[in-house]
Design an enzyme around this catalytic site. Structure first.
Site: not given
Ligand code: AMP
Length: 585
Positions: A7, A63, A152, A213, A359
Site C-alpha cells: 500500500n 492497493r 474505501h 478533511r 483491507e
C-alpha cells in the site's frame, strides 16, 4: 497463497506478507516519511522488497487508489493496465504516481511474479447513474471525469462479507449501510451485494467529517474560500486543516478529542457532535436509498474502538429498526479472532454490527484470485429466455382486481415447471403514462411482483430497483387496474435482476452455487455481448435457463432460441465474485 501486499501512499508505505487463505501475517510494517528520503519511494521499496522476498511471496497485490471508470474489478497488471492507472493520475495526483512507483519497483525486484492492482474505487463501479452523477452539465462532467467514484472499496467489501457470514445470509439478500470511520471516513449503501451509493465522491474529500478533511461543504463556500485564499491554500485547508482537527482546534485523533471533550473543551465537543451527526444523517439517507436496512456496520479505528461514538451515531434510529444494547456496545472489541460483534438490542429488527476490517487480507484474496489460473467450466450452453413485462399477484390483489375467489386460467405453460402464463391481463398506471394488457403469470404468489424493463419505467414515469425474484420489500409503488377494481400498491414494481435457473447437478458442473454472480457471454450474432452480474439460482425443480428482459435481449440482438456460455471464473469475476469464493473462510 503467500501474497505481498503493498500500500504505497504519498508519504508512507504499508506492507504485509500474508497467507490469503488463513489470513496469517508473516511480515508487516510501515515505512513513514518516504517523501523525505533522498531516493524517495524507490529507496524505501528496495528495503521492503528485500525483506519481503525472504518470505517467498507467490504474487504481489498493490492497493491502487484510483481506477477511474476504467476498472470495475481488480486487474492483473500488464502494460495496458499500467497505462490505464497512469491515465487516472489527474484524478489522484498524489496517490496514483506512488502506486505506480510501487508496481515498478516490485516488478523489478520480483520478476516473474504476478502483480495485481486492487482499486479503492472498483467496488463502487456498479453504482447507478443517479448516484454517480453530479448535477452539472454532462459534457463538462464527462470531459473532466467529475462523477462519484467512491473509495474505501476494499474495506466496505471486507466488512460486508464478514457481516453476511456472521448473519448466515448471502450478501445478495442484505441491505447494508457500512460506515468506515477512521482517519479517512466514508459510508456505503450496499444493496443486495452492490454498492449503490457512497459518501466519498470524485475525490475522498466529500461526505463525512474526517480527521483533517472537511467532508460535505457548500460549493459556494469553496468558491468563497478560493476567492479569498487562492486555490492551493483552499486545497490544503480543506484536505489537511479541516475535519476534526479544524473544528476542534486541537488535532485529528479521536481519542484525544474524547478526552478533551470530557474535560469540557468546547471545540472537541463540537467536533464530536458534528462528526456523529453527519454519520447518522448518512445512515438515514442510505436506508431511504435502499428502501430499508438489514444491518448497519461500524468499522475503522473510530468505529471499532469508540463505544461512545457508536452510541452517539446510532441513537434515535429506532424508526429504522436499529437499536443498540448499551452493555454489548461498551464491551464490543472486534478483532481478527472475533471479526463481528453484534451490539443490537434483542428486539431490534436491523442489526448493528461492529466489524473488524482487514483491507490487506481483502487485497491479498483478490490478488490470489487473479493470480490463480481460471477454473475449468463445463461445456454446457445455457438457453436464454426473454421475459416481457409481466406480473405475479397475491391472493388479496387477485380478488380486488378480478373479483373475490377468481382463479387464474392457464393460457399456456411456460418453461419453468409448474408456471404458466394466465389468460388474465392487468393495466399498469404510472404517474406519467400507462401500459395496458400486461400478462399475469401463475400460480398466485405470497407477494405481488410486477416486472418491467427500464424502457417501461420511463414510459410509466417510475424508478424501480433491480431485484431478484421475491425481493420486493422497499421496491417501487404502482397502480394496477383490473376488470373488477383498481389497487394502489405501495411496493412491488421491480426491474428483474438477470439470473440463471439451474439444478444442483448443473451447478456442480459449472462449479457455482446459489447466490453466486457469474458472467454469461453471447457470441456469434451481430451484437456480441457479455452479461455480468448474473445471479445463480439453484433448485432441483428448475430447468437450466437464463432469464433476461426485453431491453437486455435487444441490446444483444437476441431472439427466441438464443444460448449463452457461462464464462465465470474466479479470476474474472471482480471483487464480489472473488470474495464469494472465499466466503466463510
Ligand atoms: P484508522 O484510520 O482506521 O486507523 O483510524 C484512526 C482513528 O481511529 C483516529 O482518529 C483514532 O483516534 C481513532 N481511534 C483509535 N482507537 C480509538 C479508541 N480507542 N477510541 C476512540 N478513537 C480511536
Amino acid at each position: 497463497m503467500r501474497i505481498l501486499v503493498i500500500n504505497c501512499g504519498s508519504s508512507s508505505i504499508k506492507y504485509q506478507v500474508v497467507d490469503s487463505e488463513g489470513g496469517e501475517v508473516l511480515l508487516g510494517g510501515v515505512t513513514e516519511r518516504v517523501d523525505t528520503l533522498a531516493g524517495g519511494h524507490a529507496e524505501a521499496l528496495a528495503g521492503i522488497l528485500k525483506e519481503a522476498s525472504k518470505h517467498e511471496p507467490q504474487a504481489v497485490g498493490h492497493r491502487v487508489v484510483h481506477g477511474g471508470l476504467a476498472f470495475s474489478a481488480a486487474a492483473l497488471i500488464d502494460a495496458t493496465v499500467e497505462e490505464a492507472i497512469r491515465n487516472c493520475i489527474p484524478l489522484a495526483p498524489l496517490h496514483n504516481p506512488a502506486n505506480l512507483a510501487g508496481i515498478q519497483a516490485a516488478r523489478e525486484a520480483l520478476p516473474g511474479l504476478p502483480q495485481v492492482a486492487v482499486f479503492d474505487t472498483a467496488f463502487h463501479a456498479r453504482m447507478p447513474n443517479r448516484a454517480r452523477s453530479y448535477a452539472i452539465p454532462r459534457e463538462l462532467a464527462s470531459e473532466h471525469g467529475i462523477v462519484r467514484y467512491g473509495f474505501h472499496g476494499s474495506s466496505h467489501a471486507c466488512v460486508a462479507e464478514r457481516a453476511a457470514t456472521y448473519l448466515g445470509r448471502p450478501l445478495s439478500e442484505l441491505r447494508i449501510v457500512s460506515c468506515h470511520l477512521g482517519n479517512g471516513a466514508s459510508v456505503c449503501a450496499i444493496e443486495y451485494g452492490t454498492s449503490v451509493e457512497t459518501s466519498m465522491g470524485m475525490t475522498p474529500l466529500e461526505g463525512l467529517v474526517m480527521g483533517t478533511r472537511c467532508g460535505d461543504l457548500d460549493p459556494g463556500a469553496v468558491l468563497k474560500l478560493c476567492g479569498t485564499l487562492g486555490v492551493e491554500e483552499t486545497d490544503s485547508l480543506l484536505n489537511r486543516k479541516s475535519g476534526l482537527a479544524g473544528v476542534s482546534g486541537l488535532g485529528n485523533d479521536m481519542r484525544d478529542l474524547e478526552a478533551k471533550a470530557a474535560e469540557g473543551h468546547d471545540g472537541a465537543r463540537l467536533a464530536i457532535k458534528v462528526f456523529a451527526h453527519r454519520v447518522r444523517k448518512y445512515i438515514g439517507a442510505y436506508a431511504a436509498v435502499m428502501g430499508g436496512v438489514d444491518a448497519v456496520i461500524l468499522t475503522g479505528g473510530i468505529g471499532q474502538n469508540s463505544a461512545s461514538m457508536r452510541q452517539r451515531i446510532l441513537q434515535r434510529l429506532e424508526f429504522l429498526g436499529v437499536k443498540i444494547e448499551i452493555f454489548a456496545n461498551n464491551d464490543a472489541r472486534p478483532s481478527e479472532a472475533t471479526q463481528v460483534v453484534d451490539i443490537s438490542a434483542p428486539n431490534a429488527s436491523a442489526r448493528a454490527l461492529v466489524v473488524a476490517t482487514n483491507e490487506e487480507l481483502t487485497i491479498a484474496r483478490e490478488t490470489s484470485c487473479l493470480a490463480t489460473p481460471d477454473e475449468p467450466i463445463a461445456d454446457l450452453a445455457i438457453p436464454i429466455a426473454i421475459s416481457g413485462r409481466h406480473l405475479h399477484l397475491d391472493r388479496e390483489t387477485m380478488d380486488l382486481l378480478f373479483g373475490k375467489g377468481a382463479e387464474l386460467e392457464v393460457y399456456r405453460e411456460i418453461s419453468q415447471p409448474g408456471q404458466f402464463a394466465a389468460k388474465q391481463k392487468v393495466n399498469l398506471v404510472g404517474p406519467r403514462n400507462r401500459i395496458d394488457g400486461v400478462r399475469v403469470l401463475g400460480p398466485l404468489r405470497p407477494k405481488n411482483q410486477i416486472e418491467v424493463s427500464r424502457t417501461d419505467e420511463y414510459k410509466l414515469g417510475v424508478d424501480a430497483p433491480i431485484r431478484g425474484s421475491g425481493k420486493v420489500e422497499g421496491s417501487a409503488p404502482i397502480v394496477l387496474e383490473g376488470p373488477m377494481g383498481t389497487v394502489e400498491l405501495s411496493e412491488g414494481l421491480v426491474c428483474a435482476r438477470r439470473h440463471i435457473h439451474m439444478t444442483p447437478e448443473d451447478a456442480e458442473q459449472f462449479g457455482v452455487k446459489a447466490g453466486d454472480e457469474v458472467e454469461v457471454a453471447v457470441n456469434g450474432g451481430p451484437r456480441d455481448l457479455t452479461f455480468g452480474d448474473v445471479l445463480v439460482r439453484v433448485k432441483s425443480s428448475y430447468l437450466l435457463e437464463m432469464h433476461i428482459d426485453t431491453d437486455e435481449a435487444n441490446a444483444a440482438e437476441l431472439s427466441k432460441g438464443a444460448e449463452g456460455d457461462l464464462i465465470y471464473s474466479p479470476a474474472g469475476s471482480g471483487v464480489r465474485g472473488c470474495l464469494q469464493k472465499h466466503a466463510g473462510s
